[in-house]
Enzyme design. Structure first.
Site, mmCIF file in Angstrom:
data_model
loop_
_atom_site.group_PDB
_atom_site.id
_atom_site.type_symbol
_atom_site.label_atom_id
_atom_site.label_comp_id
_atom_site.label_asym_id
_atom_site.label_seq_id
_atom_site.Cartn_x
_atom_site.Cartn_y
_atom_site.Cartn_z
ATOM 1 N N LYS A 118 0.876 -1.206 0.072
ATOM 2 C CA LYS A 118 -0.158 -0.036 -0.068
ATOM 3 C C LYS A 118 0.836 1.186 0.049
ATOM 4 O O LYS A 118 1.807 1.248 0.520
ATOM 5 C CB LYS A 118 -0.965 0.221 1.196
ATOM 6 C CG LYS A 118 -1.596 1.289 1.353
ATOM 7 C CD LYS A 118 -3.060 1.254 2.529
ATOM 8 C CE LYS A 118 -2.437 1.326 3.571
ATOM 9 N NZ LYS A 118 -1.918 2.629 3.843
ATOM 10 N N GLU A 120 0.928 5.640 -0.089
ATOM 11 C CA GLU A 120 -0.216 6.991 0.055
ATOM 12 C C GLU A 120 -0.178 7.957 -1.293
ATOM 13 O O GLU A 120 1.101 7.795 -1.759
ATOM 14 C CB GLU A 120 0.127 7.643 1.382
ATOM 15 C CG GLU A 120 -0.100 6.718 2.547
ATOM 16 C CD GLU A 120 0.332 7.570 3.780
ATOM 17 O OE1 GLU A 120 0.584 8.742 3.768
ATOM 18 O OE2 GLU A 120 0.168 6.853 4.897
ATOM 19 N N GLU A 187 -9.162 7.665 3.829
ATOM 20 C CA GLU A 187 -9.196 7.789 5.221
ATOM 21 C C GLU A 187 -9.483 9.470 5.615
ATOM 22 O O GLU A 187 -8.989 10.146 4.754
ATOM 23 C CB GLU A 187 -7.668 7.712 5.816
ATOM 24 C CG GLU A 187 -7.566 8.096 6.986
ATOM 25 C CD GLU A 187 -6.269 7.381 7.808
ATOM 26 O OE1 GLU A 187 -5.523 6.837 7.018
ATOM 27 O OE2 GLU A 187 -6.196 7.907 8.907
HETATM 28 O O1 KIV Z 1 -0.951 2.460 8.557
HETATM 29 C C1 KIV Z 1 -2.218 2.304 8.919
HETATM 30 O O2 KIV Z 1 -2.478 1.664 9.736
HETATM 31 C C2 KIV Z 1 -3.157 2.796 7.772
HETATM 32 C C3 KIV Z 1 -4.529 2.651 7.959
HETATM 33 C C4 KIV Z 1 -5.161 2.493 6.818
HETATM 34 C C5 KIV Z 1 -5.109 1.937 9.175
HETATM 35 O O3 KIV Z 1 -2.765 3.233 6.553
#
Ligand code: KIV
Length: 288
Positions: A118, A120, A187
């Site tokens: 993941k 950002e 988020e």
């Molecule tokens: O780092 C994290 O825990 C997240 C969230 C979406 C919970 O990015």
């Protein structure tokens, strides 16, 4: 103590088919012990870089490194056979160029054996996401309140309040979805925006402080069990108060140690009763 491995692990492609269907259940996991406990109950576990704040007491996620994510990612994978495990890419490990991102993401995938990463960002990360996806790295994107940009955003505040800000987040979500992201975490945005993005993109949305209409929800496990009591965002619901349980357990232990109630005979090897007037110490040879 490894779990049996005859279950088929959920893939991000399985979750794609859940768009608009049964909600996708997601939680964070940072350690083998939590991973073992939650693996059977969630569809997706995120090894989130929030571990910097939750486990290491940092004041933001900015100090988290690729090595930390790999160590925790490996631990979570050891405790899991079923859930789709996604590992967060930490600040500074993917923004510079698609090539740098590929080097770090491929290392995370190869060393942890997770199902995807993941990262950002929205429009500005679309090129990188496309580069990674075309080279076999499944990517979950993260838009709205992006904690690695906490300083640029002026704090952990809900995003998308003005029409202009809302449009820009919609553009972000559309750009990362078009670039090939398998899912998009949304988020800390005003609720109608979370619902709108969910309607307007083809991949699943995973909400955290977004909307009940999202295709799935995620929270930090330590938040829902009351193990991270320092700060409780509005979007967190507590399902247990583990902090109180731990404090009580430690108080009970302390009292029992101080009164010699613990350890009891069942916790000792070859216990002969307390040494005193009626029970003088035995000759060591008697124990043989
Ligand atoms: O780092 C994290 O825990 C997240 C969230 C979406 C919970 O990015």
């Amino acid at each position: 103590m490894s779990k049996a491995t005859n279950t088929k692990r959920i893939a991000l492609t399985d979750l794609l088919a859940r768009k608009g269907q049964e909600p996708i259940v997601c939680l964070t996991a940072y350690t083998t012990s939590i991973s073992r406990l939650i693996d059977d109950h969630v569809d997706l576990m995120l090894v989130g870089d929030s571990l910097g704040m939750v486990l290491y007491g940092m004041d933001s996620t900015l100090g988290v490194t690729v090595d930390m994510m790999i160590a925790h990612g490996k631990g979570v994978m050891r405790g899991s056979t079923k859930a789709c495990v996604i590992v967060d890419m930490p600040f500074g490990s993917y923004e510079e160029s698609p090539q740098v991102a590929f080097r770090n993401c491929s290392r995370v995938m190869a060393e942890t054996r997770c199902s995807g990463v993941k990262l950002e960002g929205g429009v500005e990360m679309a090129e990188t996401i496309s580069f990674l996806v075309k080279r076999g790295i499944p990517v979950v994107a993260h838009v709205g309140l992006t904690p690695q940009s906490v300083h640029a955003l002026g704090g952990f505040k809900a995003q998308g309040k003005s029409d202009e800000a809302a449009e820009s987040i919609v553009e972000d979500a559309k750009a990362v979805a078009a670039a090939g992201a398998s899912a998009v975490v949304i988020e800390g945005v005003v609720e109608p925006l979370g619902a709108r993005i969910t309607r307007e993109i083809d991949v699943p949305t995973i909400g955290i402080g977004a909307s009940p209409q999202c295709d799935g929800q995620i929270l930090v496990t330590e938040d829902i069990i009351g193990l991270f009591a320092e700060f409780k965002p509005k979007f967190v619901k507590r399902y247990a108060q583990m902090d109180e349980m731990i404090t009580q357990a430690v108080r009970d232990y302390k009292a029992e140690v101080q009164t010699r109630v613990f350890p009891a005979p069942e916790h000792c090897f070859g216990y002969k009763g307390p040494v005193g007037h009626n029970n003088p110490p035995k000759d060591a040879s008697e124990d043989k």
